[in-house]
Scaffold this motif. Structure first.
Motif, PDB file in Angstrom:
ATOM      1  N   ARG A 135       0.812  -1.211   0.000  1.00 63.51           N
ATOM      2  CA  ARG A 135       0.000   0.000   0.000  1.00 63.51           C
ATOM      3  C   ARG A 135       0.849   1.266   0.000  1.00 63.51           C
ATOM      4  O   ARG A 135       0.344   2.350  -0.283  1.00 63.51           O
ATOM      5  N   ASP A 136       2.138   1.122   0.326  1.00 62.02           N
ATOM      6  CA  ASP A 136       3.029   2.288   0.293  1.00 62.02           C
ATOM      7  C   ASP A 136       3.678   2.474  -1.072  1.00 62.02           C
ATOM      8  O   ASP A 136       4.542   3.340  -1.246  1.00 62.02           O
ATOM      9  N   GLY A 137       3.283   1.651  -2.088  1.00 57.69           N
ATOM     10  CA  GLY A 137       3.810   1.793  -3.446  1.00 57.69           C
ATOM     11  C   GLY A 137       5.081   1.020  -3.706  1.00 57.69           C
ATOM     12  O   GLY A 137       5.610   1.071  -4.822  1.00 57.69           O
ATOM     13  N   ARG A 138       5.573   0.260  -2.723  1.00 62.27           N
ATOM     14  CA  ARG A 138       6.786  -0.535  -2.950  1.00 62.27           C
ATOM     15  C   ARG A 138       6.413  -1.947  -3.391  1.00 62.27           C
ATOM     16  O   ARG A 138       5.318  -2.429  -3.132  1.00 62.27           O
ATOM     17  N   TRP A 139       7.390  -2.582  -4.076  1.00 59.97           N
ATOM     18  CA  TRP A 139       7.181  -3.913  -4.629  1.00 59.97           C
ATOM     19  C   TRP A 139       7.957  -4.949  -3.822  1.00 59.97           C
ATOM     20  O   TRP A 139       9.112  -4.749  -3.489  1.00 59.97           O
ATOM     21  N   TRP A 140       7.282  -6.078  -3.543  1.00 60.70           N
ATOM     22  CA  TRP A 140       7.872  -7.135  -2.713  1.00 60.70           C
ATOM     23  C   TRP A 140       7.991  -8.410  -3.550  1.00 60.70           C
ATOM     24  O   TRP A 140       7.015  -8.840  -4.170  1.00 60.70           O
ATOM     25  N   PRO A 141       9.165  -9.028  -3.596  1.00 61.87           N
ATOM     26  CA  PRO A 141       9.339 -10.262  -4.369  1.00 61.87           C
ATOM     27  C   PRO A 141       8.872 -11.498  -3.591  1.00 61.87           C
ATOM     28  O   PRO A 141       9.091 -11.610  -2.387  1.00 61.87           O
ATOM     29  N   TYR A 142       8.236 -12.418  -4.306  1.00 61.26           N
ATOM     30  CA  TYR A 142       7.804 -13.704  -3.752  1.00 61.26           C
ATOM     31  C   TYR A 142       8.207 -14.816  -4.712  1.00 61.26           C
ATOM     32  O   TYR A 142       8.353 -14.585  -5.918  1.00 61.26           O
ATOM     33  N   ARG A 143       8.401 -16.008  -4.156  1.00 60.42           N
ATOM     34  CA  ARG A 143       8.680 -17.163  -5.014  1.00 60.42           C
ATOM     35  C   ARG A 143       7.831 -18.335  -4.547  1.00 60.42           C
ATOM     36  O   ARG A 143       7.402 -18.387  -3.391  1.00 60.42           O
ATOM     37  N   LYS A 144       7.606 -19.268  -5.435  1.00 64.88           N
ATOM     38  CA  LYS A 144       6.777 -20.423  -5.120  1.00 64.88           C
ATOM     39  C   LYS A 144       7.648 -21.520  -4.513  1.00 64.88           C
ATOM     40  O   LYS A 144       8.708 -21.865  -5.054  1.00 64.88           O
ATOM     41  N   GLN A 145       7.179 -22.040  -3.383  1.00 63.80           N
ATOM     42  CA  GLN A 145       7.945 -23.075  -2.679  1.00 63.80           C
ATOM     43  C   GLN A 145       6.958 -24.091  -2.120  1.00 63.80           C
ATOM     44  O   GLN A 145       6.095 -23.741  -1.318  1.00 63.80           O
ATOM     45  N   SER A 146       7.097 -25.339  -2.565  1.00 62.48           N
ATOM     46  CA  SER A 146       6.195 -26.417  -2.121  1.00 62.48           C
ATOM     47  C   SER A 146       4.730 -26.039  -2.323  1.00 62.48           C
ATOM     48  O   SER A 146       3.872 -26.301  -1.478  1.00 62.48           O
ATOM     49  N   GLY A 147       4.464 -25.372  -3.455  1.00 61.79           N
ATOM     50  CA  GLY A 147       3.095 -25.028  -3.791  1.00 61.79           C
ATOM     51  C   GLY A 147       2.552 -23.795  -3.099  1.00 61.79           C
ATOM     52  O   GLY A 147       1.372 -23.475  -3.254  1.00 61.79           O
ATOM     53  N   ARG A 148       3.401 -23.085  -2.342  1.00 66.88           N
ATOM     54  CA  ARG A 148       2.940 -21.893  -1.612  1.00 66.88           C
ATOM     55  C   ARG A 148       3.847 -20.723  -1.958  1.00 66.88           C
ATOM     56  O   ARG A 148       5.051 -20.884  -2.182  1.00 66.88           O
ATOM     57  N   TRP A 149       3.252 -19.513  -1.977  1.00 69.82           N
ATOM     58  CA  TRP A 149       4.047 -18.316  -2.204  1.00 69.82           C
ATOM     59  C   TRP A 149       4.671 -17.854  -0.882  1.00 69.82           C
ATOM     60  O   TRP A 149       3.971 -17.669   0.110  1.00 69.82           O
ATOM     61  N   VAL A 150       5.997 -17.668  -0.915  1.00 70.75           N
ATOM     62  CA  VAL A 150       6.702 -17.257   0.304  1.00 70.75           C
ATOM     63  C   VAL A 150       7.530 -16.010   0.011  1.00 70.75           C
ATOM     64  O   VAL A 150       7.971 -15.788  -1.136  1.00 70.75           O
ATOM     65  N   PRO A 151       7.756 -15.147   1.007  1.00 78.25           N
ATOM     66  CA  PRO A 151       8.567 -13.939   0.800  1.00 78.25           C
ATOM     67  C   PRO A 151       9.969 -14.301   0.325  1.00 78.25           C
ATOM     68  O   PRO A 151      10.559 -15.287   0.765  1.00 78.25           O
TER      69      PRO A 151
END
Length: 447
Positions: free
Chosen positions: A407-423
């Protein structure tokens, strides 16, 4: 029979260890140098001692008595309510105990008083740690205070043979009457550990006055000057002396005291969990001090208070043991895997990262326009990944990566791990930088 017999009635001039009574009547007017307690009702099946110091008192009796049958007889008398009013004063406890045949006996148990030098050492130990003072003011007897005092040569709790019996039944060792008195006193000690200090020679008021005065004015220092009225200070303007320099930031958080004492913990207290909490509190205090000493701190907004679920994640980021981790997962409303993801987010960005992990919101209007512009300019056209947008989440098609817009306009990366999205990394203003940081982390892990 013993050296304390001279104090058999209240009119004697000496106490149990040969000192004049005036030597310990320095507590105010002497009014709190003797306390009398009405007879207690039978304990109705519960134990006589529930606190660790009450149990230590009884252990001294049970270890020292030569005739264990007399100890059992005393326990039966105490459970039957045979002990009358109890008088507690320096060096001595007294009560009238009714035998099973209804004969009564005056029974005394004597405990050596501390010398003036020992009291000085005890007070020095008590003011060394704020926790000791807080416990005393809360009518508690912390194990570390007792252990630290013993290390300084001051034994507060009686050891084997320290409880000396004196009963008019003529017994030369503990009889059922003195044992019954000890069992009842254990119940009184549960309610008020200051009675033990009174037996050792110092009344409650004088002891607390001494502790507070030493805490307020350290040895060798004079009392601090009184403060200045706020209105006077404002009117004085530049004439006031400058404020003292800011404290230096310690190199690392403080180390809380260990709780691995020989005394068993109180019911419901988990020493491991308590040690973990105190250690994390020290870490958080160090972080807040570092933040307060940083440039521009006064212009930053005040941090919002954490919710219980957020605070559970903060604590879990401190790598607790298995049982504590399970309790934190339950307290945060998450399972183990969910808590692990939340901890990962917390380490990347605190409450903001935790919100991005758990919140999904619709991006629209001007916010959506800025997001699309940022995505268009983040890569050259021939390098731009194919992104599939779902609310505030842009998933990289075929690559197992995702960008989430905070909500502050910044972008956060996530990757898929064991079928779940994690930071997968910290936030960035540019979506390309955020996605590249995820790839960088993935490359480090694979190597």
């Amino acid at each position: 029979m013993n050296q304390h017999n001279g104090d058999q009635n209240n009119g004697d001039e000496h106490n149990g260890d040969g000192h004049d009574r005036e030597a310990y009547e320095s507590d105010a007017s002497g009014a709190d140098l003797e306390r009398t307690f009405a007879a207690l009702p039978p304990p109705c099946g519960r134990g006589f001692a529930e606190t660790w110091w009450g149990r230590a008192w009884l252990k001294s009796l049970e270890d020292a008595a030569l005739d264990s049958e007399q100890v059992r007889a005393g326990r039966r008398l105490a459970r039957a309510g045979a002990v009358g009013a109890v008088s507690v004063r320096p060096g001595r406890i007294t009560a009238v105990v009714q035998d099973r045949d209804r004969t009564t006996h005056r029974s005394d148990v004597l405990l050596q008083e501390l010398s003036p030098a020992q009291w000085e050492r005890f007070l020095d130990v008590a003011v060394e740690q704020a926790g000791h003072i807080a416990a005393l003011l809360d009518r508690d007897m912390p194990p570390h205070l007792v252990e630290d005092s013993a290390a300084a040569g001051v034994e507060l709790l009686p050891g084997m043979g320290d409880l000396e019996p004196d009963c008019d039944c003529g017994a030369w060792d503990h009889c059922g009457h003195t044992a019954a008195l000890c069992y009842l006193v254990a119940r009184l000690l549960d309610q008020d550990p200051f009675l033990l200090l009174l037996m050792r020679g110092r009344g409650e008021r004088a002891l607390l006055d001494d502790v507070q005065s030493r805490d307020a004015v350290p040895a060798g220092e004079s009392a601090a000057p009184e403060g200045v009225d706020a209105a006077e200070a404002y009117a004085a303007g530049d004439t006031l002396p400058p404020l003292p320099a800011l404290p230096l930031l310690p190199d690392a958080p403080g180390t809380p005291p260990a709780l691995d004492t020989d005394a068993p913990p109180a019911p419901g207290v988990d020493p491991g969990a308590l040690e973990f909490l105190t250690a994390r509190t020290a870490v958080e205090a160090h972080r807040q001090l570092a933040d307060a000493l940083g440039a521009g701190h006064g212009r930053r907004p005040v941090e919002a208070e954490l919710t219980m679920a957020q605070d559970a994640v903060r604590l879990a980021a401190g790598n607790p043991s298995g049982t504590v981790s399970d309790r934190l997962a339950e307290g945060s409303g998450r399972g183990r895997e969910q808590l692990a993801s939340a901890v990962s987010a917390w380490r990347f960005g605190g409450t903001e990262a935790l919100s991005v992990l758990e919140e999904e919101w619709t991006v629209e209007g001007e916010v959506l326009a800025r997001a699309r512009a940022a995505l268009d300019s983040a890569w050259d056209e021939d390098e731009r990944p194919v992104l599939r947008a779902t609310r505030n989440r842009w998933t990289v098609v075929g690559a197992g990566g995702q960008l989430r817009l905070g909500r502050d306009g910044r972008w956060w990366p996530y990757r898929k791990q064991s079928g779940r999205w994690v930071p997968a990394g910290r936030a960035a203003q540019d979506p390309g930088t955020a996605l590249a940081s995820m790839e960088h982390i993935a490359g480090e892990e694979s190597s």
